[in-house]
Motif scaffolding. Structure first.
Motif, short mmCIF file in Angstrom:
data_model
loop_
_atom_site.label_atom_id
_atom_site.label_comp_id
_atom_site.label_asym_id
_atom_site.label_seq_id
_atom_site.Cartn_x
_atom_site.Cartn_y
_atom_site.Cartn_z
N ALA A 1 -8.24 -10.77 20.06
CA ALA A 1 -7.62 -10.09 18.92
C ALA A 1 -6.52 -9.14 19.40
O ALA A 1 -5.45 -9.07 18.80
CB ALA A 1 -8.69 -9.32 18.13
N GLU A 2 -6.80 -8.41 20.47
CA GLU A 2 -5.81 -7.46 20.98
C GLU A 2 -4.57 -8.17 21.51
O GLU A 2 -3.47 -7.63 21.43
CB GLU A 2 -6.44 -6.60 22.08
N PRO B 1 -6.04 -5.34 15.45
CA PRO B 1 -6.91 -6.42 15.91
C PRO B 1 -8.26 -6.35 15.20
O PRO B 1 -8.78 -5.27 14.94
CB PRO B 1 -7.06 -6.15 17.41
N LYS C 1 -5.54 -10.96 14.35
CA LYS C 1 -4.95 -9.82 13.65
C LYS C 1 -4.87 -10.08 12.15
O LYS C 1 -4.37 -9.27 11.40
CB LYS C 1 -3.58 -9.48 14.24
#
Length: 136
Positions: free
Chosen positions: A54-55, A63, A15
């Protein structure tokens, strides 16, 4: 160190808002067990795998997925290679050396909100289970 399966391109999901040339390093908390500071930086040859990471990363920022280059030696990620899956089907790797950001990637697949929630619940169950060990 086991033999790696491919030469890239490689991707990292986070992020953090990064620029080409930035270096990603080990020494940050695990997204999966936040009480653990990681000795390695993790990456994959699958952009959507980096997107999942990323999420699931901590924080409220968007993200992001970056194409990265390892700056040193790397190995198959033992947290998934052979421990959970034969070989390295997730094409996941790790290094104690930094990764250099090459470019941001925009064409990765975002998870549906239901799928993301299912992953978060799965991670919460792993965190609650003391046997959800991370090889660091």
């Amino acid at each position: 160190m086991s033999a790696t399966l491919d030469d890239g391109p490689f991707f990292h999901g986070t992020k953090a808002d990064l620029r080409p040339g930035d270096l990603l390093t080990a020494g940050f908390r695990s997204n999966y067990r936040p009480e653990i500071v990681m000795n390695h930086i993790y990456f994959t040859a699958l952009p959507d795998g980096a997107g999942l990471a990323a999420e699931l990363a901590a924080g409220d920022a968007e993200p992001r997925v970056y194409r990265v280059e390892p700056t040193g030696a790397f190995e198959n990620d033992p947290n998934v290679t052979d421990k959970k899956f034969p070989g390295n089907p997730t094409r996941s790797y790790r290094s104690t050396e930094p990764l250099r950001v090459v470019a941001e990637v925009d064409d990765w697949t975002r998870l549906a909100p239901e799928a993301l929630q299912a992953w978060r619940e799965r991670l919460a169950a792993i965190r609650a289970d003391e046997r959800g060990e991370i090889i660091n």
